[in-house]
Write an enzyme that holds these catalytic residues in place. Sequence first.
Site, mmCIF file in Angstrom:
data_model
loop_
_atom_site.group_PDB
_atom_site.id
_atom_site.type_symbol
_atom_site.label_atom_id
_atom_site.label_comp_id
_atom_site.label_asym_id
_atom_site.label_seq_id
_atom_site.Cartn_x
_atom_site.Cartn_y
_atom_site.Cartn_z
ATOM 1 N N GLU A 51 32.419 -34.138 -15.237
ATOM 2 C CA GLU A 51 31.377 -34.770 -14.428
ATOM 3 C C GLU A 51 30.823 -36.024 -15.101
ATOM 4 O O GLU A 51 30.535 -37.016 -14.433
ATOM 5 C CB GLU A 51 30.250 -33.780 -14.136
ATOM 6 C CG GLU A 51 30.622 -32.691 -13.136
ATOM 7 C CD GLU A 51 30.973 -33.231 -11.767
ATOM 8 O OE1 GLU A 51 30.549 -34.350 -11.428
ATOM 9 O OE2 GLU A 51 31.670 -32.526 -11.024
ATOM 10 N N TYR A 134 22.278 -35.283 -9.696
ATOM 11 C CA TYR A 134 23.590 -34.931 -9.141
ATOM 12 C C TYR A 134 24.431 -34.163 -10.153
ATOM 13 O O TYR A 134 25.001 -33.105 -9.845
ATOM 14 C CB TYR A 134 24.373 -36.176 -8.694
ATOM 15 C CG TYR A 134 25.854 -35.873 -8.673
ATOM 16 C CD1 TYR A 134 26.392 -35.060 -7.676
ATOM 17 C CD2 TYR A 134 26.696 -36.306 -9.703
ATOM 18 C CE1 TYR A 134 27.730 -34.701 -7.694
ATOM 19 C CE2 TYR A 134 28.026 -35.952 -9.728
ATOM 20 C CZ TYR A 134 28.543 -35.150 -8.722
ATOM 21 O OH TYR A 134 29.857 -34.772 -8.756
ATOM 22 N N ASP A 152 26.485 -36.846 -4.578
ATOM 23 C CA ASP A 152 27.000 -38.079 -5.178
ATOM 24 C C ASP A 152 27.265 -39.091 -4.082
ATOM 25 O O ASP A 152 26.889 -38.889 -2.918
ATOM 26 C CB ASP A 152 28.253 -37.787 -6.014
ATOM 27 C CG ASP A 152 29.465 -37.416 -5.151
ATOM 28 O OD1 ASP A 152 29.296 -37.159 -3.930
ATOM 29 O OD2 ASP A 152 30.584 -37.382 -5.698
#
Length: 384
Positions: A51, A134, A152
């Site tokens: 991520e 996020y 996102d």
Amino acid sequence: MPGKLSSAQAENAWAFDVPAFRRALLGWFSANARDLPWRRTLDPYHVWLSEIMLQQTQMDRAVGYFERFLERFPDMASLDAAGEDEVLKLWEGLGYYSRARNLRKAARVVMERHGGAFPRTHADIRDLPGVGPYTAGAIASVAYNTPVPAVDANVLRVFARLLDMADPVDSPAVRRRMEAAAEELLDPHDARSFNQALMELGALICAPRKPRCEACPVREFCLARQRGTAEARPVTKPAPEIIRIDMACGVLASRGRLFIQKRRQGDVWPGLWEFPGGVLEQGESPEQALVREWREETGLPVAPAGKIAVVRSSYTRYRITMHGFYCRVENGLDPESAYCLNEADEARFVTAEEIKRFAFPSGHARLVAKLLTDLRLDAFLLAS
């Protein structure tokens, strides 16, 4: 959170069958999810690393970096023990280097506060350096199936079309509405798959331009498709003006080794290495800028000794053209004893083999690649 709808209330707030929407989306994801290395495990360290890498980076480009990074740092302890130069070198080319520095900071937090085990709660994940709303939602939902949304750019685009939002999606009010929508529609029993499915839908089907509405598994629920506005959504603010910059830098050698310096903390690209140089001033030639910048940054009087290459790179809205030169010290000075550091934290003289271990900003990294394949390099080093 205050004002949050219950599951039943959320379903009644929508003009369509929410369970049917979830089934359609999850069914599509089950059949179409890409085989990505971080999806082959639920290890939170892997999820977190992926991520962070995927912030501001295309999926396909991140795969190779993820695999190389994981090979060198297979767990949090090995990352925590690593030096900054090594981490930045493995990150070289991905850009936004604050992400790499935050990885090291977060590893230290995990080792000190959580005994080396990746935190499980959404709040503790959110507290890690470099983790925003996020990213925290993505990690918590994917690694632990925690029922929290993860919004996102792909998900924003999906909801802008699903709701046919005519206001700019980058406005705070619209962003809050999108996040609320994501929370209302979230499958509380399979947040892991639901959040990934929304992101995958935005990446593969609900594309920024020319969305593939005919292939969309939730097209019957989409207001923009019904109204013919899908290609006009999302509405965004005008892109910032592109700024073009011309720069010059110089490669100096002494006793067969190349001079490099480390950028200061607080500068752009802090902690990365570079060849001295800078922006051309009004009316300057690249050669004149080279001479001026070397004197300002190192105190050394140098002269150009042949052009290596012109390389181009991009940074946010900046488009940089950099002229790279070989250079030599004038007045018979010994560069290893005569230089000073006016614009850097550290300097070294390194061999052509050693320079491969140092992380450079993208423009300088391209120049290093050109330099190491230049047939004139050996003669330049011998003459030093």
